[in-house]
Scaffold this active site. Sequence first.
Site, PDB file in Angstrom:
ATOM      1  N   GLU A   1      -4.970   3.062 -10.521  1.00 30.63           N
ATOM      2  CA  GLU A   1      -5.611   1.762 -10.291  1.00 30.63           C
ATOM      3  C   GLU A   1      -6.746   1.562 -11.294  1.00 30.63           C
ATOM      4  O   GLU A   1      -6.945   0.470 -11.813  1.00 30.63           O
ATOM      5  CB  GLU A   1      -6.188   1.685  -8.871  1.00 30.63           C
ATOM      6  CG  GLU A   1      -5.173   1.832  -7.779  1.00 30.63           C
ATOM      7  CD  GLU A   1      -5.820   1.652  -6.408  1.00 30.63           C
ATOM      8  OE1 GLU A   1      -6.112   2.681  -5.755  1.00 30.63           O
ATOM      9  OE2 GLU A   1      -6.053   0.499  -6.011  1.00 30.63           O
TER      10      GLU A   1
ATOM     11  N   TRP B   1      -9.150   5.562  -0.322  1.00 28.00           N
ATOM     12  CA  TRP B   1      -9.679   6.131  -1.574  1.00 28.00           C
ATOM     13  C   TRP B   1      -8.783   5.645  -2.712  1.00 28.00           C
ATOM     14  O   TRP B   1      -7.716   5.081  -2.475  1.00 28.00           O
ATOM     15  CB  TRP B   1      -9.708   7.667  -1.523  1.00 28.00           C
ATOM     16  CG  TRP B   1      -8.421   8.259  -1.028  1.00 28.00           C
ATOM     17  CD1 TRP B   1      -7.264   8.438  -1.735  1.00 28.00           C
ATOM     18  CD2 TRP B   1      -8.155   8.730   0.302  1.00 28.00           C
ATOM     19  NE1 TRP B   1      -6.292   8.989  -0.931  1.00 28.00           N
ATOM     20  CE2 TRP B   1      -6.809   9.178   0.312  1.00 28.00           C
ATOM     21  CE3 TRP B   1      -8.919   8.829   1.478  1.00 28.00           C
ATOM     22  CZ2 TRP B   1      -6.209   9.710   1.466  1.00 28.00           C
ATOM     23  CZ3 TRP B   1      -8.313   9.351   2.602  1.00 28.00           C
ATOM     24  CH2 TRP B   1      -6.975   9.786   2.588  1.00 28.00           C
TER      25      TRP B   1
ATOM     26  N   ARG C   1      -0.121   4.558   2.959  1.00 29.28           N
ATOM     27  CA  ARG C   1      -0.018   4.298   4.392  1.00 29.28           C
ATOM     28  C   ARG C   1       0.229   5.512   5.279  1.00 29.28           C
ATOM     29  O   ARG C   1       0.187   5.404   6.498  1.00 29.28           O
ATOM     30  CB  ARG C   1       1.069   3.242   4.646  1.00 29.28           C
ATOM     31  CG  ARG C   1       0.637   1.851   4.275  1.00 29.28           C
ATOM     32  CD  ARG C   1       1.733   0.845   4.552  1.00 29.28           C
ATOM     33  NE  ARG C   1       2.657   0.660   3.446  1.00 29.28           N
ATOM     34  CZ  ARG C   1       3.837   0.079   3.544  1.00 29.28           C
ATOM     35  NH1 ARG C   1       4.264  -0.346   4.716  1.00 29.28           N
ATOM     36  NH2 ARG C   1       4.618  -0.083   2.484  1.00 29.28           N
TER      37      ARG C   1
ATOM     38  N   CYS D   1       0.821  -1.219   0.000  1.00 26.18           N
ATOM     39  CA  CYS D   1       0.000   0.000   0.000  1.00 26.18           C
ATOM     40  C   CYS D   1       0.850   1.263   0.000  1.00 26.18           C
ATOM     41  O   CYS D   1       1.688   1.475   0.885  1.00 26.18           O
ATOM     42  CB  CYS D   1      -0.925   0.020   1.215  1.00 26.18           C
ATOM     43  SG  CYS D   1      -1.960   1.496   1.294  1.00 26.18           S
TER      44      CYS D   1
HETATM   45  N1  ARG Z   1      -6.739  -1.912  -7.085  1.00 26.09           N
HETATM   46  C1  ARG Z   1      -8.043  -2.181  -6.569  1.00 26.09           C
HETATM   47  C2  ARG Z   1      -9.102  -1.677  -7.548  1.00 26.09           C
HETATM   48  O1  ARG Z   1      -8.767  -1.133  -8.550  1.00 26.09           O
HETATM   49  C3  ARG Z   1      -8.262  -1.506  -5.223  1.00 26.09           C
HETATM   50  C4  ARG Z   1      -7.244  -1.818  -4.165  1.00 26.09           C
HETATM   51  C5  ARG Z   1      -7.289  -0.868  -2.976  1.00 26.09           C
HETATM   52  N2  ARG Z   1      -6.995   0.484  -3.400  1.00 26.09           N
HETATM   53  C6  ARG Z   1      -7.025   1.549  -2.601  1.00 26.09           C
HETATM   54  N3  ARG Z   1      -6.760   2.698  -3.141  1.00 26.09           N
HETATM   55  N4  ARG Z   1      -7.320   1.470  -1.342  1.00 26.09           N
HETATM   56  O2  ARG Z   1     -10.274  -1.778  -7.318  1.00 26.09           O
END
Ligand code: ARG
Length: 355
Positions: A229, A224, A64, A61
Amino acid sequence: MLNEAKSFVKTMYRELNYNEDSISKRIYQIEKQINATGTYEHTNEELIYGAKMAWRNSNRCIGRAFWDALTVNDARHIQTENEFIDAIESHIQIATNKGKIKPYITIFSSHHPPQIFNNQLIRYAGYEDVGDPAERKVTQLAEYLGWESKHTHFDILPLIYQMPGDKLKFHNYNPELIKEVPITHEQFPKLKELGLKWYAVPIISSMDLKIGGVTYPTAPFNGWYMVNEIAVRNFTDSYRYNLLETIAEAFEFDTLKNNSFNKDRTLVELNYAVYHSFKNEGVSMVDHLTASKQFERFEKNEQKHGRIVTGKWSWLAPPLSPTLVSNYHHGYKNEIRDPNFFYKKQSSTTGCPFH
Ligand code: ARG
């Protein structure tokens, strides 16, 4: 269990400046409980701090820096189905917080928890031809249980759960609970016509939380999104929505030849689009350059407290322009500390009963 409990209690209580006497007392209590019952109960304070430590120790992560701002809902007492559904729905509502996303975790009982079979509380279904291929198995399970899909690219999956001693069930969320963001780009109006969107809050529901030797198998948690991602991975990976060519077309880039650099250009503009679409809707999101800066701050702060930051480099280096951030340029020790979050082992007792 006793050893893990001891090590957790010592670390936590010392960080919180408890004296050695209260540490010994607490360890004595725990030892008695373990000898009598085979396990022990965390105090509310231990549960809260343990969950925060689990986030702090999450090597993958990049977010953090905010570990201490996690809000913990102690839901260990919950036994009935109604209370369970309420706790899940209020998690979604409180964490969404009208767009100003709150890092939040709901922790259910360690002994007889309700089980959740979703990867995230909110996720889009996946079918052979449309939707999110990462969710095909969960989608089949939902359909097997009688869930009726709309068969679009973005069907919100129902919650799939099982109360102790009961059968598997699904629950459709009240749609008003689920915040979603349509993806647009002011310089590329054709993007909007693709009808892309993404949900606001990623709430992981498929990991075990372990604190001081105790496992909490049902402990959905969220932060968030970091923009990449969604824009680099979920929309663009060939084994996910696989939209690079479709989006490049919407941007009217005429060629995707490697040496045109239009694949890269598409990614950059898509990241811009996702980020600003979220911001325009008032939904929290972080870009990768800012997240990496925040991570540097986290590293400094940990060092100040005499703690070593462990990490998994391949996850901490963002998938867009990684060399622009400092964590690309050094290594991390990928040692797994307790408390932490763990992927579940698929077994006949904890795995998907359908597969
Ligand atoms: N990578 C995952 C997604 O695209 C989420 C993982 C957690 N990500 C976060 N920013 N807390 O759905």
